[in-house]
Design a protein around this motif. Structure first.
Motif, short mmCIF file in Angstrom:
data_model
loop_
_atom_site.label_atom_id
_atom_site.label_comp_id
_atom_site.label_asym_id
_atom_site.label_seq_id
_atom_site.Cartn_x
_atom_site.Cartn_y
_atom_site.Cartn_z
N ASP A 26 0.81 -1.22 0.00
CA ASP A 26 0.00 0.00 0.00
C ASP A 26 0.85 1.27 0.00
O ASP A 26 0.32 2.38 0.02
CB ASP A 26 -0.92 0.03 1.22
CG ASP A 26 -1.96 -1.08 1.19
OD1 ASP A 26 -2.29 -1.55 0.08
OD2 ASP A 26 -2.43 -1.48 2.26
N TYR A 27 2.18 1.11 -0.02
CA TYR A 27 3.10 2.24 0.05
C TYR A 27 4.04 2.21 -1.14
O TYR A 27 4.31 1.16 -1.71
CB TYR A 27 3.92 2.19 1.35
CG TYR A 27 3.04 2.22 2.58
CD1 TYR A 27 2.67 3.41 3.16
CD2 TYR A 27 2.58 1.03 3.14
CE1 TYR A 27 1.85 3.44 4.28
CE2 TYR A 27 1.77 1.04 4.26
CZ TYR A 27 1.41 2.25 4.83
OH TYR A 27 0.60 2.27 5.93
N ALA A 28 4.57 3.38 -1.49
CA ALA A 28 5.54 3.45 -2.60
C ALA A 28 6.57 4.53 -2.32
O ALA A 28 6.25 5.59 -1.76
CB ALA A 28 4.81 3.75 -3.90
N GLY A 53 -4.30 7.39 -0.81
CA GLY A 53 -4.65 8.79 -0.99
C GLY A 53 -3.49 9.63 -1.46
O GLY A 53 -3.54 10.84 -1.49
N ASN A 54 -2.38 8.96 -1.85
CA ASN A 54 -1.15 9.63 -2.25
C ASN A 54 -0.66 10.57 -1.15
O ASN A 54 -0.11 11.62 -1.44
CB ASN A 54 -1.32 10.35 -3.59
CG ASN A 54 0.00 10.47 -4.32
OD1 ASN A 54 0.88 9.63 -4.18
ND2 ASN A 54 0.15 11.52 -5.09
#
Length: 129
Positions: A26-28, A53-54
């Motif tokens: 879920d993270y980048a 939600g960026n």
């Protein structure tokens, strides 16, 4: 006085499914800038975001980093990497030496508060002459 809490089987399955879907994926990590001039003591930075939600992740603890020229077939060509403070929320910055023009890969791993899995990523920078 007693209270009785009931949860339907469907509600329990939905709650467990939601918890199972959350995770490190879920993270980048995203580069703040990909084109960098080669040199010593340059600054590179990555932004860690929650993909939903960026939104920037401001409380991550970076636990592993490595910078090397693996994208150009020279994984043994690495450079020192020193964390430095960043004024931008969710941005993690480092000093390094791009002694050679070409593509450099930042491998990075972080712990995010409330997330049991380690968040891992790779970011490619291009050092120009």
């Amino acid at each position: 006085m007693s209270f009785k809490i009931t949860l339907s089987a469907a509600g329990l399955v939905a709650a467990l499914a939601t918890a199972a879907l959350a995770g490190a994926a879920d993270y980048a990590f995203e580069p703040v800038q990909t084109e960098i001039r080669k040199g010593e003591g340059i600054t590179i930075a990555v932004r860690l975001v929650n993909k939903a939600g960026n939104n920037p992740v401001t409380d991550a603890v970076i636990i592993a980093t490595r910078i090397d020229m693996a994208p150009d077939g020279m994984a043994a060509m690495d450079a020192p990497l020193t964390p430095i403070p960043s004024d931008e929320p969710g941005v993690y910055a480092f000093k390094t030496d791009f002694v050679m023009a070409g593509r450099w890969r930042l491998s990075i791993a972080a712990k995010v508060q409330g997330e049991p899995e380690t968040v891992k990523g790779e970011v490619i920078y291009t050092a120009s002459p």
